[in-house]
Scaffold this active site. Structure first.
Site, PDB file in Angstrom:
ATOM      1  N   SER A 137       0.836  -1.203   0.000  1.00 48.90           N
ATOM      2  CA  SER A 137       0.000   0.000   0.000  1.00 48.90           C
ATOM      3  C   SER A 137       0.876   1.259   0.000  1.00 48.90           C
ATOM      4  CB  SER A 137      -0.956  -0.048   1.192  1.00 48.90           C
ATOM      5  OG  SER A 137      -1.961   0.941   1.078  1.00 48.90           O
ATOM      6  N   ASP A 177     -10.047  -5.707  -3.334  1.00 43.44           N
ATOM      7  CA  ASP A 177      -9.436  -4.654  -2.525  1.00 43.44           C
ATOM      8  C   ASP A 177     -10.352  -3.426  -2.520  1.00 43.44           C
ATOM      9  OD1 ASP A 177      -7.793  -2.437  -1.691  1.00 43.44           O
ATOM     10  OD2 ASP A 177      -6.007  -3.582  -2.234  1.00 43.44           O
ATOM     11  N   HIS A 199      -7.291  -6.012   0.805  1.00 43.64           N
ATOM     12  CA  HIS A 199      -6.106  -5.189   1.052  1.00 43.64           C
ATOM     13  C   HIS A 199      -5.335  -5.615   2.307  1.00 43.64           C
ATOM     14  CE1 HIS A 199      -4.010  -1.498  -0.139  1.00 43.64           C
ATOM     15  NE2 HIS A 199      -3.956  -1.104   1.123  1.00 43.64           N
TER      16      HIS A 199
END
Length: 286
Positions: free
Chosen positions: A153, A231, A264
């Site tokens: 991320s 995600d 995620h």
């Protein structure tokens, strides 16, 4: 400030040692923490090991990757040292640094801020790519000629950016669900606007896709990126297709894998960790 390392705690782990450190950072101007897994290959001392830096995402600390990712067993198998920094300075005293989760504490974005009041302490690029790199390859047994970087991320953004900005340091790079085009998303707008100023033209040097588009095959052995299709941040924050297009422009080999059903979280990261450790091991042991 002194770079003498204080061991906060350590644990026997897959034949090696998992340690958590604190030191006074000259780059940040404050105490910083990081973690390191040193495999059994260095048990006798004097062995310089391939070293892989993991950059974590928003809100994380130096502990999260080591606790959740399941990477130590795989690193021990390949004889690789793992190093994970914190994600920002702590206690910098910047007004508002603790007001939100996507700016300030836990959200350093792996850049050197140029704007007040952030510029004094929010210098995560200098910390990770210079100071921590040097610690890992001098005080700790990492091999400076065999270093790689990966992340998740915000940390995936950091890995893709720092690898390109410090091509002399990192031989391999990969990412999980990176913020691949921060100039296009609200996370990037907020962080870059505060840290780098309001002119988007000044953001390009910390945008992985924009950096790649003006390059020419900086990593001929390839880049690996994994993205979950479930995600929750994919559509509005991550933009992997922008990095894919930039790699096409740059002639950069990229393996961008899209995975049905994965989100995620670290459940996604841990599911694919074996592939990433192997990817780096193949490149760092050459």
């Amino acid at each position: 400030m002194s770079n003498e390392l204080e061991i906060l705690n350590e644990h026997r782990c897959f034949g090696g040692i998992q340690r958590f450190y604190r030191h006074n950072s000259s780059a940040i101007g404050l105490p910083m923490r990081f973690s390191a897994f040193i495999p059994e290959a260095d048990a006798a001392g004097g062995v310089r090991l391939p070293v892989l830096f993991f950059l974590a995402g928003l809100t994380c600390t130096e502990e999260v990757f080591m606790v959740k990712a399941g990477a130590q067993r795989l690193a021990a198998l390949h004889g690789i040292m793992l190093v994970a920094p914190d994600t920002s300075p702590r206690g910098a005293g910047v007004p508002g640094e603790d007001d939100g989760w996507d700016l300030g504490t836990g959200a350093g974005f792996y850049l050197d801020a140029t704007q007040e009041p952030w510029r004094t302490h929010y210098r995560m690029e200098s910390y990770v790519a210079r100071e921590l790199f040097d610690i890992a390859t001098t005080t700790l047994p990492g091999n400076a000629a065999r270093a790689g970087v990966f992340g998740h991320s915000m940390g995936g953004h950091g890995a893709l950016v720092l690898a390109q900005r410090h091509r002399d340091k990192y031989r391999s790079v990969s990412a999980f669900a990176p913020i691949a085009a921060p100039s296009r998303c609200s996370w990037g707008h907020k962080a870059f606007g505060a840290y780098l100023g309001g002119d988007p033209r000044g953001w390009a040097e910390y945008d992985a896709s924009l950096l790649m588009a003006k390059s020419r095959c900086p990593f001929p052995e390839g880049i690996l990126v994994d993205q979950g299709l479930a995600d929750q941040f994919l559509a509005e924050q991550l933009y992997p297709e922008e990095f894919e297009a930039a790699c096409d422009t740059a002639g950069q080999p990229l393996t961008l894998r899209r995975h049905d059903g994965y989100d995620h979280s670290y459940y996604f990261i841990s599911s694919l960790m074996e592939d990433h450790i192997r990817f780096h091991a193949e490149r760092l042991k050459m």
